[in-house]
Design a protein around this motif. Structure first.
Motif, PDB file in Angstrom:
ATOM      1  N   GLN A  59       0.815  -1.214   0.000  1.00  0.00           N
ATOM      2  CA  GLN A  59       0.000   0.000   0.000  1.00  0.00           C
ATOM      3  C   GLN A  59       0.852   1.268   0.000  1.00  0.00           C
ATOM      4  O   GLN A  59       0.311   2.378  -0.121  1.00  0.00           O
ATOM      5  CB  GLN A  59      -0.975   0.013   1.185  1.00  0.00           C
ATOM      6  N   SER A  60       2.160   1.096   0.125  1.00  0.00           N
ATOM      7  CA  SER A  60       3.037   2.269   0.040  1.00  0.00           C
ATOM      8  C   SER A  60       3.242   2.716  -1.411  1.00  0.00           C
ATOM      9  O   SER A  60       3.850   3.756  -1.648  1.00  0.00           O
ATOM     10  CB  SER A  60       4.393   1.969   0.691  1.00  0.00           C
ATOM     11  N   PHE A  61       2.734   1.924  -2.372  1.00  0.00           N
ATOM     12  CA  PHE A  61       2.835   2.292  -3.793  1.00  0.00           C
ATOM     13  C   PHE A  61       1.511   2.890  -4.251  1.00  0.00           C
ATOM     14  O   PHE A  61       0.501   2.181  -4.366  1.00  0.00           O
ATOM     15  CB  PHE A  61       3.173   1.066  -4.653  1.00  0.00           C
ATOM     16  N   ARG A  62       1.507   4.185  -4.511  1.00  0.00           N
ATOM     17  CA  ARG A  62       0.312   4.809  -5.068  1.00  0.00           C
ATOM     18  C   ARG A  62       0.075   4.298  -6.484  1.00  0.00           C
ATOM     19  O   ARG A  62       1.019   4.113  -7.250  1.00  0.00           O
ATOM     20  CB  ARG A  62       0.463   6.332  -5.091  1.00  0.00           C
ATOM     21  N   ASP A  63      -1.202   4.070  -6.831  1.00  0.00           N
ATOM     22  CA  ASP A  63      -1.548   3.570  -8.158  1.00  0.00           C
ATOM     23  C   ASP A  63      -2.929   4.103  -8.534  1.00  0.00           C
ATOM     24  O   ASP A  63      -3.952   3.531  -8.158  1.00  0.00           O
ATOM     25  CB  ASP A  63      -1.542   2.038  -8.167  1.00  0.00           C
ATOM     26  N   SER A  64      -2.950   5.204  -9.261  1.00  0.00           N
ATOM     27  CA  SER A  64      -4.222   5.836  -9.620  1.00  0.00           C
ATOM     28  C   SER A  64      -5.020   5.009 -10.613  1.00  0.00           C
ATOM     29  O   SER A  64      -6.200   5.291 -10.842  1.00  0.00           O
ATOM     30  CB  SER A  64      -3.961   7.228 -10.196  1.00  0.00           C
ATOM     31  N   CYS A  65      -4.415   3.990 -11.194  1.00  0.00           N
ATOM     32  CA  CYS A  65      -5.149   3.107 -12.102  1.00  0.00           C
ATOM     33  C   CYS A  65      -5.944   2.044 -11.355  1.00  0.00           C
ATOM     34  O   CYS A  65      -6.755   1.338 -11.954  1.00  0.00           O
ATOM     35  CB  CYS A  65      -4.192   2.430 -13.089  1.00  0.00           C
ATOM     36  N   SER A  66      -5.688   1.888 -10.067  1.00  0.00           N
ATOM     37  CA  SER A  66      -6.385   0.888  -9.270  1.00  0.00           C
ATOM     38  C   SER A  66      -7.548   1.536  -8.536  1.00  0.00           C
ATOM     39  O   SER A  66      -7.476   2.709  -8.149  1.00  0.00           O
ATOM     40  CB  SER A  66      -5.433   0.249  -8.260  1.00  0.00           C
ATOM     41  N   PRO A  67      -8.611   0.787  -8.312  1.00  0.00           N
ATOM     42  CA  PRO A  67      -9.796   1.357  -7.641  1.00  0.00           C
ATOM     43  C   PRO A  67      -9.495   1.954  -6.273  1.00  0.00           C
ATOM     44  O   PRO A  67     -10.065   2.976  -5.894  1.00  0.00           O
ATOM     45  CB  PRO A  67     -10.739   0.151  -7.527  1.00  0.00           C
ATOM     46  N   ASP A  68      -8.596   1.321  -5.516  1.00  0.00           N
ATOM     47  CA  ASP A  68      -8.296   1.790  -4.169  1.00  0.00           C
ATOM     48  C   ASP A  68      -7.240   2.892  -4.146  1.00  0.00           C
ATOM     49  O   ASP A  68      -6.945   3.431  -3.075  1.00  0.00           O
ATOM     50  CB  ASP A  68      -7.822   0.632  -3.288  1.00  0.00           C
ATOM     51  N   GLY A  69      -6.658   3.175  -5.292  1.00  0.00           N
ATOM     52  CA  GLY A  69      -5.634   4.211  -5.338  1.00  0.00           C
ATOM     53  C   GLY A  69      -4.271   3.761  -4.889  1.00  0.00           C
ATOM     54  O   GLY A  69      -3.309   4.537  -4.901  1.00  0.00           O
ATOM     55  N   VAL A  70      -4.154   2.502  -4.476  1.00  0.00           N
ATOM     56  CA  VAL A  70      -2.855   1.924  -4.123  1.00  0.00           C
ATOM     57  C   VAL A  70      -2.720   0.595  -4.850  1.00  0.00           C
ATOM     58  O   VAL A  70      -3.713   0.009  -5.295  1.00  0.00           O
ATOM     59  CB  VAL A  70      -2.708   1.715  -2.595  1.00  0.00           C
ATOM     60  N   TYR A  71      -1.482   0.119  -4.944  1.00  0.00           N
ATOM     61  CA  TYR A  71      -1.269  -1.108  -5.720  1.00  0.00           C
ATOM     62  C   TYR A  71      -1.893  -2.329  -5.049  1.00  0.00           C
ATOM     63  O   TYR A  71      -2.447  -3.209  -5.701  1.00  0.00           O
ATOM     64  CB  TYR A  71       0.226  -1.344  -5.938  1.00  0.00           C
ATOM     65  N   GLY A  72      -1.777  -2.413  -3.729  1.00  0.00           N
ATOM     66  CA  GLY A  72      -2.288  -3.589  -3.018  1.00  0.00           C
ATOM     67  C   GLY A  72      -2.073  -3.428  -1.531  1.00  0.00           C
ATOM     68  O   GLY A  72      -1.816  -2.321  -1.025  1.00  0.00           O
ATOM     69  N   TYR A  73      -2.142  -4.546  -0.814  1.00  0.00           N
ATOM     70  CA  TYR A  73      -1.993  -4.516   0.634  1.00  0.00           C
ATOM     71  C   TYR A  73      -1.136  -5.696   1.079  1.00  0.00           C
ATOM     72  O   TYR A  73      -1.139  -6.753   0.451  1.00  0.00           O
ATOM     73  CB  TYR A  73      -3.365  -4.575   1.315  1.00  0.00           C
ATOM     74  N   GLY A  74      -0.422  -5.464   2.156  1.00  0.00           N
ATOM     75  CA  GLY A  74       0.389  -6.532   2.718  1.00  0.00           C
ATOM     76  C   GLY A  74       1.864  -6.325   2.453  1.00  0.00           C
ATOM     77  O   GLY A  74       2.275  -5.445   1.685  1.00  0.00           O
ATOM     78  N   PRO A  75       2.694  -7.126   3.083  1.00  0.00           N
ATOM     79  CA  PRO A  75       4.144  -6.976   2.942  1.00  0.00           C
ATOM     80  C   PRO A  75       4.656  -7.537   1.617  1.00  0.00           C
ATOM     81  O   PRO A  75       4.097  -8.480   1.062  1.00  0.00           O
ATOM     82  CB  PRO A  75       4.688  -7.784   4.126  1.00  0.00           C
ATOM     83  N   TRP A  76       5.724  -6.941   1.126  1.00  0.00           N
ATOM     84  CA  TRP A  76       6.407  -7.416  -0.088  1.00  0.00           C
ATOM     85  C   TRP A  76       7.906  -7.282   0.152  1.00  0.00           C
ATOM     86  O   TRP A  76       8.397  -6.207   0.501  1.00  0.00           O
ATOM     87  CB  TRP A  76       5.982  -6.596  -1.299  1.00  0.00           C
TER      88      TRP A  76
END
Length: 875
Positions: free
Chosen positions: A473-490
């Motif tokens: 979720q630290s990666f902003r992604d305006s193409c995704s509905p939530d505005g972030v790439y995803g959730y959880g550790p990577w």
């Protein structure tokens, strides 16, 4: 190899007869139309008396038949050429349905012309298109149940060939077959139409033009049409250079190619017999002397079969350009300028007689081919090895070189026994060569850098370099509905473990540090990074999805993932990467690759085709910033092998994928860009059914082969095309941004972290230290609050353990005993005394000069502090 270009004659360039010469022909044609009508009527209804009424009806029927026949454009081979540095034209490959090379009147031996007339139509120069005597004889033969073939003049034979060619020019197979059958009919109706057309032709064109048309259109067996191609194929020489015996032998073929063609040994006796018959006719009609006749008859038939091999394999044999040749064909066959669908484009190309001048630079090609073939074998045990390298011109998209380790061949029977050959072009997309592309690894990092600069950041900004675990979720992604790439550790790792901590972005690029790119992307929008990549023309190479209702194909989208911003996880073609890097070297302008400079038709007129489309991939100032970083990567980074031998500035980036399955060097000067890939072309499949792409490690210097191939092509490019200095980057893209560290002392750790990261710092936890501040709050930072440091620097936060006390004021100047009493009262465990100038301290009398820690400082509770006294001289 060079090939002399064909002459400019074309059937449809016949010149009308002069007024004087045409008068007799016209009058004769009118008379012949009447006579022919009567004769043909007799041929159709031989038992009907030729009354005046019958003759009149025949004439009316004849005159109502169509009289105009346009010979049109005959099918000719299309040929690919390369131009050498000195302007020499080199024939790369030719393609044809009909092997025909049109020539003018002066390019055909007089022997050929005389042989054709003497045998096929002795009264050719005196009749008006229909030979009265021959037609009369044919009428009698028809009445006796024989066919009408003997009535055909050269003009009528020309007419029939034109009708056959018209049939061949029909794309629909059923319609083509129907038209061909109609053209080949041997009945009176067909003969009547041939006569009518022949008379029309004779009215419009001189005799020599008609004979020339006949010799250029006639079939000489197999796919060989026209006297020039026949002479080249059967005797290996031009039609103007054939001997008398050879001329007669060639003319003999036209009568029945399957019976008389010279490339079938069993046909030679039959050809010899007919050849000698033609020689007899030539002697009879005064075309040759007795001596010439005897010499020619005594000459044995000795063909020199010289095939005109069609296809891209010729380009492979001569120049190592088989894959490039195939790329040009696919480019044309996907070009809507050549037809509404692939079938139309194929049909037009194979018959159009186009001269296609390609963009290839034979010097760059030769250097690249030598390098790739010397460093990467076509086959290697244990790995399906591949190598590809392509050069494009900056600012134009012209493809200058295209090489790979496995040569080209598209014959299935050949490929089945020669596995080192392939039809797959590793340099291009699937639609242009059958390859699905390859993961590009760290060569994608400059795209992320371009977005970094575009969004106002500097290459001197400081970022965290370490491999680590971050939250998606630290990666902003305006193409995704939530505005972030995803959730959880990577969790991700660095390949380069020698660079750690907080370093400039420039270091992340020159040393290819994954962690630095992740830190950069966390400050940007993932969607925007990939949109910028698409503006640079970057797309997946895999087979593209057909859009319903359209004949073109849509761009295949990249897969938007955080790891792709540093690891290039999509499979992309080398030609695509070369074009993108050309934009960094060319003020941000990206040009679609194009393999063709010019196409000319049989008249020498330009033919429209899809040319390169150039657009702004990134702004010029962004391109300049990227170029600055990538030039530094060549000078002092991991791409030092990309330095020019001739002092031409280069920018470049290397790339390696997981397990070293792919190895890349992509870079450019201001004139030429080159992308080189070496790696595993296909998975290795084992007996247990498991397939895997094998690492290039353990196969000699395979994983470093790109470092040989890329310079080989670029050094030649530097010699030929030169290269200027890259534009100076903007001050914003290379500035050293300094900011003040906020004072977070006494704040909770999370609050302090947010204050610092909001400014642009990265934060690390330094653990607990002795401090009088309440336990768990920030005791201090390093650098301290108020310090001026580079934006993005790392700040270490130290939390208080709450176990320190503040050293009281008023210690200096007091006696040692008084000072010690005060520190004990503050919670410390007394003091250790020493004299300033040596000697024995007397705390009751000597005054305190300094303490450690000083007043206002902190020391762990129950600890002693050091006091220095101004001891009196005891001596």
């Amino acid at each position: 190899m060079t090939r002399q270009t064909s002459k400019s004659a074309r059937v449809r360039t016949f010149k009308p007869r002069s007024a004087g010469g045409a008068l007799g022909g016209i009058l004769g044609a009118i008379a012949m139309s009447v006579i022919a009508g009567v004769l043909v009527t007799a041929a159709v209804t031989p038992v009907v008396a030729l009354s005046g009424h019958t003759a009149k009806t025949a004439v009316e029927i004849f005159e109502k038949l169509p009289g105009h026949l346009d010979p049109g454009q005959l099918a000719e081979p299309s040929t690919l050429y390369a131009r050498g540095s000195d302007g020499t034209e080199y024939e790369l490959a030719t393609f044809y349905d009909q092997n025909r090379e049109m020539v003018d009147w002066g390019s055909i031996s007089q022997y050929v012309k005389d042989a054709a007339v003497a045998e096929e139509d002795p009264r050719f120069y005196t009749h008006g298109g229909v030979d009265i005597l021959a037609t009369s004889r044919a009428v009698l033969q028809n009445a006796a149940g024989q066919n009408l073939s003997g009535a055909s003049t050269i003009t009528m034979q020309f007419v029939r060939n034109v009708l056959i060619q018209e049939a061949y020019s029909i794309q629909d197979p059923e319609e083509r077959d129907k038209a061909y059958e109609d053209a080949m009919r041997q009945d009176a109706d067909r003969k009547l139409k041939e006569m009518r057309y022949a008379i029309s032709i004779e009215k419009q064109y001189p005799k020599d033009e008609i004979l020339l048309g006949y010799l250029n259109i006639a079939l000489f067996g197999r796919q060989i049409y026209g006297i020039e191609s026949a002479a080249q194929y059967y005797y290996g020489k031009s039609a103007k250079d054939v001997s008398l015996a050879e001329a007669a032998s060639l003319v003999a073929i036209v009568n029945n190619p399957s019976l008389y063609q010279l490339d079938v040994p069993e046909n030679l006796p039959a050809n010899l017999e007919r050849r000698n018959k033609i020689l007899d006719s030539m002697l009879k009609h005064g075309k040759i002397t007795e001596a010439q006749h005897e010499e020619a008859v005594a000459t044995p038939i000795e063909p020199n079969i010289t095939p005109r091999v069609a296809g891209c394999f010729v380009a492979e044999q001569n120049f190592g350009l088989g894959h490039f040749c195939d790329y040009v064909l696919r480019y044309i066959k996907q070009d809507p300028n050549f037809g509404a669908n692939p079938a139309e484009r194929e049909f037009r190309f194979s018959r159009g007689g186009f001269k296609i001048y390609t963009t290839i630079d034979l010097d760059i090609q030769a250097a690249g081919l030598e390098a790739v073939r010397n460093t990467v074998p076509a086959l290697m045990d244990g790995i399906k090895v591949g190598a590809a390298s392509v050069s494009t011109q900056v600012g134009t998209g012209r493809v200058l070189g295209m090489v790979q380790n496995r040569p080209f061949n598209d014959a299935e029977s050949f490929l089945s026994v020669n596995p080192e050959y392939t039809t797959v072009n590793y340099n291009t997309d699937f639609d242009y060569g059958g390859s699905n592309g390859f993961q590009v690894g760290s060569t994608f990092k400059p795209i992320t850098l371009a977005e970094w600069i575009r969004t106002g950041h500097s290459i001197r900004d400081i970022v965290q370099m370490d491999g680590r675990t971050v939250q998606l979720q630290s990666f902003r992604d305006s193409c995704s509905p939530d505005g972030v790439y995803g959730y959880g550790p990577w969790t991700f790792q660095n390949d380069n473990l020698g660079v750690r901590g907080n370093r400039p972005v420039l270091t992340a690029i020159t040393q290819s540090v994954n962690g630095g790119i992740v830190s950069m992307q966390q400050k940007m929008d993932l969607c925007d990074t990939y949109k910028l990549a698409e503006k640079l023309g970057i797309h997946r190479a895999a087979k593209q999805t057909h859009e319903p209702g359209f004949d073109n194909y849509g761009t295949t989208k990249l897969t938007r993932v955080p790891s792709g911003t540093f690891a290039g996880t999509d499979e992309i073609a080398p030609i695509t990467m070369a074009s993108a890097f050309a934009a960094f070297a060319g003020d941000g302008t990206v040009c679609t690759p194009v393999p063709i400079d010019e196409i000319l038709d049989t008249k020498g007129e330009p033919v429209p085709f899809t040319k390169s489309k150039c657009t702004e991939g990134v702004a010029p100032e962004v391109a300049a910033g990227v170029a600055y970083a990538l030039e530094e990567t060549v000078r002092n980074g991991l791409a030092d092998h990309a330095q020019s031998r001739f002092g031409v500035p280069h920018l470049a980036k290397t790339g390696t994928t997981d397990d070293i399955k792919d190895n890349w060097t992509v870079g450019s000067s201001t004139t030429v860009a080159t992308a080189t890939w070496v790696g595993n072309a296909d998975p290795i499949c084992y007996d247990d059914g498991v397939c895997e792409r094998v690492s290039t490690q353990g196969f000699g210097n395979l994983m470093f082969a790109d470092q040989t191939i890329w310079p080989a092509m670029m050094n030649v490019a530097d010699q030929k095309y030169g290269g200027a200095a890259f534009p100076q980057p903007s001050s914003a893209s290379i500035r050293q941004t300094m900011v003040t560290v906020p004072d977070v002392k006494g704040k909770p750790f999370d609050e302090a972290t947010k204050l610092l990261t909001d400014v642009g710092f990265s934060v690390s936890d330094g653990g607990e230290i002795d401090s009088s501040i309440a336990q768990g709050l920030i005791a201090r930072s390093d650098p301290e609050g108020g310090a001026s440091v580079s934006l993005g620097s790392g700040i270490t936060l130290y939390r208080s353990n709450g176990q320190a006390v503040v050293v009281p004021d008023g210690l200096v100047g007091a006696t040692g005993s008084d000072a010690e009493a005060r520190v004990r009262a503050a919670g410390l465990n007394g003091a250790d005394f020493s004299c300033q100038a040596g000697g024995k301290p007397d705390p009751k009398k000597d005054l305190v000069v300094s303490t450690d820690p000083a007043s206002g400082g902190e020391a762990r509770g129950n600890s002693k502090i050091s006091m220095v006294l101004a001891c009196a001289d005891k001596g």
